[in-house]
Scaffold this active site. Structure first.
Site, PDB file in Angstrom:
ATOM      1  N   HIS A  13     -17.289 -15.093  19.169  1.00  0.00           N
ATOM      2  CA  HIS A  13     -17.266 -16.115  19.349  1.00  0.00           C
ATOM      3  C   HIS A  13     -17.575 -17.027  17.970  1.00  0.00           C
ATOM      4  O   HIS A  13     -17.512 -16.527  17.189  1.00  0.00           O
ATOM      5  CB  HIS A  13     -19.301 -16.704  19.780  1.00  0.00           C
ATOM      6  N   TYR A  26     -22.631 -27.360  30.081  1.00  0.00           N
ATOM      7  CA  TYR A  26     -22.563 -26.783  28.599  1.00  0.00           C
ATOM      8  C   TYR A  26     -23.667 -25.263  28.945  1.00  0.00           C
ATOM      9  O   TYR A  26     -25.176 -25.072  29.282  1.00  0.00           O
ATOM     10  CB  TYR A  26     -23.127 -27.883  28.138  1.00  0.00           C
TER      11      TYR A  26
END
Ligand SMILES: [Fe+2]
Length: 389
Positions: free
Chosen positions: A260, A313
């Protein structure tokens, strides 16, 4: 703006006699930033840009009071529930702000009057609808996903084509592409997530005629309505590196890592005391054991204002956040994915999901954000406790 543009007719040399067909002189105007030590443009008006015939103080239509985020709390505001009266300028509902930046939401189908913000640049994100932006530099057609960056002092107006929803980011100085994206001389570098070809500026003069034209002017002292003898959109040509432009969020080229990546990879603009980031649809992180949503994090020097504009999201799963929501995660509070979100995204990857559809506009401020009455009127009071469920 880092690159030169010319629109309409300009004389071969600057600051020389440039005459109208009737023999009179065009009126040259220099618009320049930072004491004429930074970007500037030269505009050529049919009439004097200095001729005003009236000035009157104006009382703001909307509430501009701000209150501190106390007791300190993460917040969820639902702009979906907001109604705003007025146009895309005077109808702005203040969500949050500090001395560096004000963040407002507006929805309207009415043209605004001519407006000049002399306090700083504006970056207006079009969440929904189509709108024609008109200015002394010319017009820009804008639509869903466009950031329209308006330099300080630009006289302009918004002409919606139907209902338009926007997030207005009002700076106290200049909004620019991040310095690290640019060469020493201002060209976008190859590693930047967008470049000059993605920026749309005006392409022809408007050449409007009119007399006794009011312009709403915003300064630190308040609002004034100046009435100009001639229409300020009487420019026949201009050139320089200072002008309004649009950039669409779909033209942002996301940077993906094996694991990430933090928010700086999403940075789109910078302003005094804040940055603007674009979270766009992209491939998920591709390490076989990656967790492709944020780890718990504490952005110790920033308040994070996130406007969710499309897609799903994943990290906010089960929190009540939806398209149109705004979350505010302030300094002083560690935030991260809602419970179950990490496991859900790992499961999805196991089922072959390889992309995320999320789309969000984030404004990180370097000083705390106070809360506007508009935000408090559409707050979801249960959001702060969603991580403890
Ligand atoms: Fe965050």
């Amino acid at each position: 703006m880092p690159y030169y543009r010319v629109v309409g007719e300009v004389p071969r040399k600057r600051h020389v006699q440039y005459r109208r067909p009737d023999g009179g002189l065009y009126a040259e105007e220099l618009m320049g930033e930072e004491g004429f030590s930074s970007d500037s443009s030269l505009l050529y008006h049919r009439h004097l840009p200095t001729a005003i015939v009236k000035a009157e103080a104006v009382t703001p239509v909307t509430e501009t009071r701000l209150t501190p985020n106390l007791p300190l709390s993460p917040r969820h505001f639902r702009t979906q529930d907001l109604t705003s009266a007025g146009d895309l300028v005077n109808g702005r509902v203040l969500l949050a702000g500090n001395n560096d930046v004000r963040l407002s939401y507006a929805t309207s189908d009415r043209p605004s009057e001519l407006y000049r913000n002399s306090m700083g640049d504006e970056c207006v994100y079009v969440q929904r609808g189509r709108v024609r932006f008109e200015s002394t530099y010319g017009a820009i057609e804008a639509g869903e996903g466009d950031y329209v960056v308006v330099p300080t002092g630009t006289i302009h107006r918004w002409v919606p084509q139907g209902q338009v929803n926007v997030l207005a980011i009002e700076a106290s100085g200049h909004i620019r592409p991040p310095r690290r994206y640019l060469s020493q001389y201002g060209q976008f570098l190859e590693h930047a997530p967008y470049c000059e070809r993605d920026l749309r500026g005006p392409s022809e003069p408007l050449l409007a005629e009119g007399e006794e034209v009011p312009v709403l002017v915003r300064t630190r002292g308040g609002l004034t309505r100046l009435v100009y003898r001639h229409h300020p959109f009487d420019v026949v040509g201009w050139d320089g590196c200072l002008y309004p432009y649009a950039f669409n969020i779909d033209d942002f080229e996301p940077i993906v890592k094996k694991t990430h990546a933090p928010p700086p990879v999403h940075q789109t603009f910078e302003g005094p005391g804040f940055v603007v980031c674009s979270f766009c649809p992209r491939p998920l992180d591709y390490h076989p054991e990656a967790i492709p949503i944020p780890y718990n994090h504490h952005n110790v020097d920033s308040d994070e204002f996130m406007f969710y504009v499309g897609g799903d999201y994943s990290a906010r799963r089960g929190s009540g956040i939806d398209v149109g929501s705004v979350s505010l995660h302030p300094a002083g509070f560690t935030h991260g994915p809602q419970p179950g979100a990490v496991e859900a995204v790992i499961d999805a990857m196991g089922r072959g999901v390889t992309t995320t559809s999320e789309m969000a506009v984030m404004v990180d401020t370097f000083r705390p954000l106070d809360l506007g009455q508009g935000a408090l009127s559409c707050e979801d009071p249960g959001y702060a406790w969603t991580w403890a469920r």
